[in-house]
Design a protein around this motif. Structure first.
Motif, short mmCIF file in Angstrom:
data_model
loop_
_atom_site.label_atom_id
_atom_site.label_comp_id
_atom_site.label_asym_id
_atom_site.label_seq_id
_atom_site.Cartn_x
_atom_site.Cartn_y
_atom_site.Cartn_z
N ARG A 100 -6.66 20.55 -10.68
CA ARG A 100 -5.54 20.10 -10.29
C ARG A 100 -4.40 19.23 -11.66
O ARG A 100 -3.30 19.71 -11.79
N LEU A 143 -10.62 18.44 -9.55
CA LEU A 143 -9.04 17.84 -10.52
C LEU A 143 -9.95 18.01 -11.57
O LEU A 143 -8.44 18.47 -11.70
N ARG A 154 1.87 10.68 -2.77
CA ARG A 154 2.23 11.27 -1.72
C ARG A 154 1.37 11.70 -0.93
O ARG A 154 1.21 11.21 0.49
N ASP A 155 0.19 11.69 -1.46
CA ASP A 155 -1.39 11.63 -1.22
C ASP A 155 -1.73 10.05 -1.00
O ASP A 155 -2.51 10.18 -0.23
N GLY A 156 -0.97 9.12 -0.69
CA GLY A 156 -1.45 7.80 -0.76
C GLY A 156 -1.70 6.82 -1.91
O GLY A 156 -2.23 5.48 -1.37
N THR A 157 -1.84 6.95 -2.78
CA THR A 157 -2.21 6.65 -4.17
C THR A 157 -1.59 5.10 -3.73
O THR A 157 -0.52 5.81 -4.53
N THR A 207 1.15 -1.52 0.27
CA THR A 207 -0.21 0.06 0.20
C THR A 207 1.08 1.47 -0.11
O THR A 207 2.19 1.48 0.97
N ALA A 267 -13.46 9.21 -8.33
CA ALA A 267 -14.08 8.22 -7.53
C ALA A 267 -12.76 8.10 -6.23
O ALA A 267 -13.87 7.71 -5.13
N THR A 268 -11.54 9.09 -6.50
CA THR A 268 -10.83 9.16 -5.47
C THR A 268 -10.40 7.41 -4.88
O THR A 268 -10.12 7.65 -3.53
N PRO A 269 -10.11 7.01 -5.64
CA PRO A 269 -9.41 5.61 -5.56
C PRO A 269 -8.48 5.42 -5.14
O PRO A 269 -7.68 5.80 -5.37
N PRO A 270 -7.68 4.33 -3.54
CA PRO A 270 -7.20 4.43 -2.94
C PRO A 270 -6.34 3.71 -4.10
O PRO A 270 -5.06 3.27 -3.76
N GLY A 311 2.42 13.45 -7.15
CA GLY A 311 1.55 13.80 -5.84
C GLY A 311 0.60 13.08 -5.50
O GLY A 311 0.27 13.42 -4.10
#
Lengths: 284, 329
Positions: free
Chosen positions: B125, B122, B186-189, B32, B155-158, B183
């Motif tokens: 961005r 979006l 960095r945000d965790g994707t 992850t 849908a902000t998929p991880p 980026g």
């Protein structure tokens, strides 16, 4: 940026909190998108607007004078309108096939498949918007017809029944469209195939001229053509043409039940093939 | 779910098209928050692997997990947890950029209000705000790619899958897209990207698997893979050509494998790692030789690919039928 980040951490690892639209909701979105296409590119509607209106005018005024329709109260113009409407409805298979092959080619189907929605909504939405598309055509033709003297003479119920038969046949045509759209790889191929099959099918019938003047074998083919049953049904329900003589094919003497039968038969045979072709095309 | 469990797992994935084995027992796992680069030439099986992991195509055998969900048994849960940007941009040309994002957002289950807010974010961005109300038909290749990516993120998929995200982009658009991807990470994707470009994998990926003819032939960090291809060398650029001789003398004390390039005032010495470089630097500075540059040079991923497969990544092997995956579909 920061907002996105916030959404992210709130949602955690999986976004089970996000509830995908229902089946009907998804179909509605597909329809909305397809109709938006028509708004962006109104020329998409040419096939059901200018083209049939042009046909009505060409046939009514160029051929109308030389084609006598014995027993037709309103003359050739009234005889013609149900035929052209039937052709337009048969052509809805065309519209479905072109739309579908476009969606497959340009990745829209793939895009939807990656989303948590029922995959069948792609087909149902495509079909509904094609029916709307064809219905716009039928409406425009009815208005054109009314302007040049076409009338519905057999009462409200019969008038509505005729329109319902057109929609039913349009529904059956959708499956042919899905089958053809899933079978070919390009819009050009679909165009070529549909033009060489659907065009003759709509002409080898009672759509534009009475079948009595045709050679025997052709008359037989034309009178057993499902398109003829639909056309004859509409003519009788609207009072636009004479009842079929006792010498005509059996189906023309009972056009309403035969039209329903044809629509159900085509659906029963083609729908499973179409679904299989679409699944195969879009799965791997 | 704890953050240490993998976001993406491939478990013995196999895909056959008739007799042709497009993907042959591929297994890997992506922690992850990390980036996996899947590297290989055209027709190697990259796209097919991504299509199986994203539930677009059913594996012939084997399975996988995305965000903990089985790709065969729970495809809907997988689709809720991931975004996919395919090889060719799948934006709807007749819709505007804004409409594209909103439509897919609604399909993903966002409310009208949410989708407006996230959509505007979006667009901002991805530098598409100005073009937001133009139909996508009018967009350049780079803009289409950015819009495609923005749509995948609504849908902000991880977990995000990108199949050759920069193919066909000019160098400027490519580095722009890399920045956007950094980026996201960095945000965790968690990111899985396929690429034919070794530089791209080197730039973005924490780990790389190299696929050739459907099989994984190597995996590791970019550094590990480079080490496999051969040892590093220390390269010294001297400032004055007159110093070349004395510099070479000093370096010969370390090893016989010294290569002098007089024209470039450059000397390369076989080395095993950082310790050698520090020792060489120390010796050179004690001899008061002026240098422009002194550094450790590792083999590039191109060297790695050549070493592993006998052919380079961009060099599409003729017997391999590029685009076979596409054609068979």
């Amino acid at each position: 940026m920061t907002t996105l980040h916030a959404v992210h951490s709130d949602a955690g690892f999986a976004r089970e909190t996000l509830k995908p639209p229902s089946f009907l909701g998804a179909c509605g979105l597909v329809v909305r998108r397809n109709l938006l296409h028509i708004r962006r590119m109104p020329e998409l509607l040419l096939d059901v607007t200018i083209q049939p209106v042009m046909f009505v005018l060409l046939f009514a005024f160029v051929f109308g004078g030389s084609i006598a329709v014995p027993g037709a109260e309103g003359g050739y113009r009234e005889f013609l309108i149900p035929g052209i409407m039937a052709q337009t409805m048969i052509f809805s298979s065309f519209i479905v096939a072109i739309g579908l092959v476009n969606d497959l080619q340009k990745g829209f189907v793939d895009r939807l498949k990656a989303l948590p929605i029922a995959r069948s909504s792609i087909l149902v939405g495509r079909s509904l918007s094609s029916l709307i598309h064809s219905s716009i055509g039928i409406t425009i033709m009815a208005i054109t017809g009314l302007a040049i003297g076409w009338r519905m003479r057999e009462g409200f119920f019969n008038a509505v029944l005729a329109f319902a038969l057109f929609l039913l046949v349009g529904f059956a045509m959708i499956w042919i469209g899905i089958l053809v759209g899933s079978m070919f790889d390009s819009v050009e191929a679909v165009n070529g195939f549909m033009f060489t099959t659907m065009f003759p099918v709509t002409f080898l019938a009672n759509t534009f001229v009475p079948t009595e003047g045709m050679p025997d074998w052709l008359q037989f083919v034309a009178e057993w053509n499902p398109v003829s049953a639909l056309t004859q049904a509409a003519r009788e329900l609207w009072g636009n043409g004479p009842e079929a003589p006792a010498t005509a094919a059996y189906q023309l003497q009972h056009p309403v039940p035969f039209t329903i039968m044809w629509a159900l038969l085509i659906t029963a045979i083609i729908a499973p093939l179409a679904l299989r072709a679409f699944r195969r095309r879009s799965r791997d | 779910m704890s953050s240490s469990s993998p976001a993406i797992e491939a478990i013995d994935l196999v895909k056959k098209f008739g007799d042709h084995v497009a993907v042959d027992r591929v297994s890997f796992s992506v922690p992850t928050g990390s980036v996996l680069g899947v590297l290989g030439p055209n027709g190697a099986g990259k796209t097919t692997t991504v299509r199986m992991l994203t539930t677009m195509s059913r594996p012939t055998s084997g399975t996988g997990r995305v965000a903990g969900h089985d790709i065969v048994k729970e495809p809907d849960a997988v689709r809720r947890s991931m975004g996919l940007t395919g090889q060719s941009a799948t934006v709807d040309e007749l819709l505007t950029g804004r409409e594209n994002i909103r439509l897919i957002g609604r399909f993903a289950g966002l409310s009208g209000k949410e989708v407006r807010r996230i959509g505007d974010d979006l667009l901002e961005r991805f530098s598409l705000t100005e073009a937001a109300d133009r139909t996508a038909k009018t967009y350049s290749g780079g803009m289409r790619r950015r819009l495609d990516l923005a749509v995948s993120l609504v849908a902000t998929p991880p977990v995000l899958f990108l199949d050759e995200p920069t193919t066909g982009l000019d160098p400027r658009s490519r580095t722009d897209l890399w920045d956007v991807l950094r980026g996201l990470v960095r945000d965790g994707t968690t990111l899985l990207l396929t690429t034919q470009y070794l530089e791209e994998a080197d730039q973005l990926a924490d780990n790389i698997v190299v696929i050739d003819r459907g099989q994984i032939i190597a995996e590791g960090t970019p550094t590990q893979l480079k080490d496999q291809a051969g040892r590093a060398s220390v390269v010294v650029h001297v400032t004055h050509a007159s110093d070349l001789g004395s510099a070479e003398g000093i370096l010969r004390q370390f090893t016989d494998e010294v290569h002098v390039d007089h024209g470039a005032r450059r000397i390369a010495v076989r080395a095993t790692g950082l310790q050698d470089m520090l020792a060489i630097g120390d010796a050179i500075s004690r001899a008061a030789i002026e240098v422009d540059d002194l550094g450790l040079q590792r083999p590039s991923l191109d060297d790695v690919f050549l070493h592993l497969t006998g052919h380079t990544a961009e060099d599409v092997s003729t017997d391999d039928q590029p685009e076979l995956e596409e054609a068979v579909r």
